[in-house]
Design an enzyme around this catalytic site. Structure first.
Site: not given
Length: 399
Positions: A172-175, A178
């Protein structure tokens, strides 16, 4: 190659934009996946062992890599090797955007500081993605999304009130980071191309984007003195909103977040009297009395099957819907009609379904033009392009 139905055969909006992607795992790959889908030439610069995302396999298949590295070309460049560094300099001279997610200072120590990169390409947009940002006391800490999801407050408020905090079961945090990074890169590119500005660095942490979607939590604490906690499938902002069990073991999702929809719901279940009930007459009162409210709604839904509930509330035009799993979603008539999931040929499994290009442009749509590359698949092609262009200029010497 399957593409979104109805796509016009026009140039995509980012055609002619070259992106160098030195990132690893999810966040950078998602960012450049978005840019690649919209037409950018994304060159994935990988170490000899390849991007770590390739190692995330299910039954021997790098599923995440195949989805998030479509529309990219791969070349192996070891930045510790001087011959490879010369190739990299040549690529930088042709690039519009460079993306990296090393720890702060790593690229500088390799001889490619922002100043050195801008000496090669003055208008280059440099996107630096880390867990905690380029500054601050945490700047050198490991920055995996899991740690950020825990530290951001998301895990604390995710779950049920009588249970422990819950981490999400996806990146979630990465997405989120991004997507922020992709929009920031486009804004910086506009500054260069439209406003005549200079290339610049963009500092994207994993922490701050996820904080933004939890944006009111600190304000809530200041106003109420209460720390936002776990509410399960409810929300402290409006009611009714929950999952409700049906008589045959299914569940439906219901959200009546406006006064008009709540009154329509009450009338549809034969409880018009609840509209004037002092416990439920306003949204604030409904939030305060959510337990008895859910009991009334739950009893009605629990007396009917999933199919009967969906048909009933559809006729009543009340916002109730089903819960789909991945397989059911693929068969859903709306998803199929819009082409939201497309089939792509795959050398490992024959055909691989994945999400279509998002979002949809009416005149210059993106498309799935390339499958995710094999490691170093396009090295010869990319090197040939550089050779036709000529050697890097003398200002490329950064050592």
């Amino acid at each position: 190659m399957s593409e979104t139905p109805g796509e016009a055969k026009a140039k995509p909006p980012l055609e002619g934009v070259r992106v160098l992607d030195l990132s690893r795992l999810v966040v950078g790959n998602l960012m450049t996946h978005v840019l690649g889908d919209l037409g950018a030439d994304v060159i994935k610069i990988e170490p000899p062992e390849g991007d770590s995302l390739r190692a995330w396999k299910l039954k021997g298949v790098s599923v995440q890599w195949k989805v998030y590295s479509r529309n990219k070309r791969s070349i192996v460049i070891d930045l510790k090797n001087e011959e490879n560094r010369a190739v990299f300099r040549g690529l930088v001279e042709t690039a519009d955007i460079l993306v990296e997610n090393f720890r702060p200072g790593v690229l500088d120590r390799l001889g490619f500081s922002a100043d050195a990169l801008h000496a090669l390409r003055p208008k280059l947009v440099i996107v630096r993605i880390t867990g905690w940002g380029q500054t601050g006391p945490y700047r050198n800490r490991p920055g995996f999304g899991t740690l950020v999801e825990a530290a951001s407050g998301f895990a604390y408020k995710n779950g049920f009130a009588d249970g422990p905090p819950l981490l999400p079961n996806l990146g979630l945090a990465d997405s989120i980071a991004g997507l922020y990074a992709a929009s920031a890169a486009m804004a910086a590119l506009r500054e260069v191309e439209v406003n005549g500005g200079k290339g610049q660095e963009i500092d994207v942490s994993l922490l701050e984007p996820i904080l933004s979607i939890l944006g009111a939590d600190q304000a809530v604490y200041r106003v109420t003195g209460e720390i936002p906690g776990r509410h399960g499938n409810r929300t402290p902002l409006s009611a009714p909103r929950n999952l409700y069990a049906t008589s045959d073991g299914g569940h439906v999702a219901l959200s009546a977040s406006t006064q008009g929809m709540t009154e329509r719901l009450f009338r549809s279940i034969g409880r018009e009297d609840l509209i004037a009930d002092p416990r439920f007459e306003t949204n604030g009162k409904r939030v305060e009395n959510v337990e008895p409210l859910d009991a009334i709604i739950g009893e009605f839904i629990r007396s009917r099957t999933l199919k009967d509930n969906l048909e009933f509330f559809d006729r009543a035009e009340v916002t109730v819907g089903p819960i789909y799993d991945a397989a059911q979603l693929m068969e859903n008539e709306h998803v199929r009609a819009r082409g939201s999931i497309v089939e792509t040929p795959d050398e490992d499994v024959g055909s691989l379904p994945m999400h279509a290009v998002v979002p949809r442009f009416s005149l210059t749509p993106g498309s799935i033009r390339r499958l995710a590359p094999r490691l170093n698949e396009h090295a010869e092609e990319i090197r040939a392009e550089l050779a036709r262009r000529g050697p890097p200029s003398p200002r490329g010497a950064v050592d």
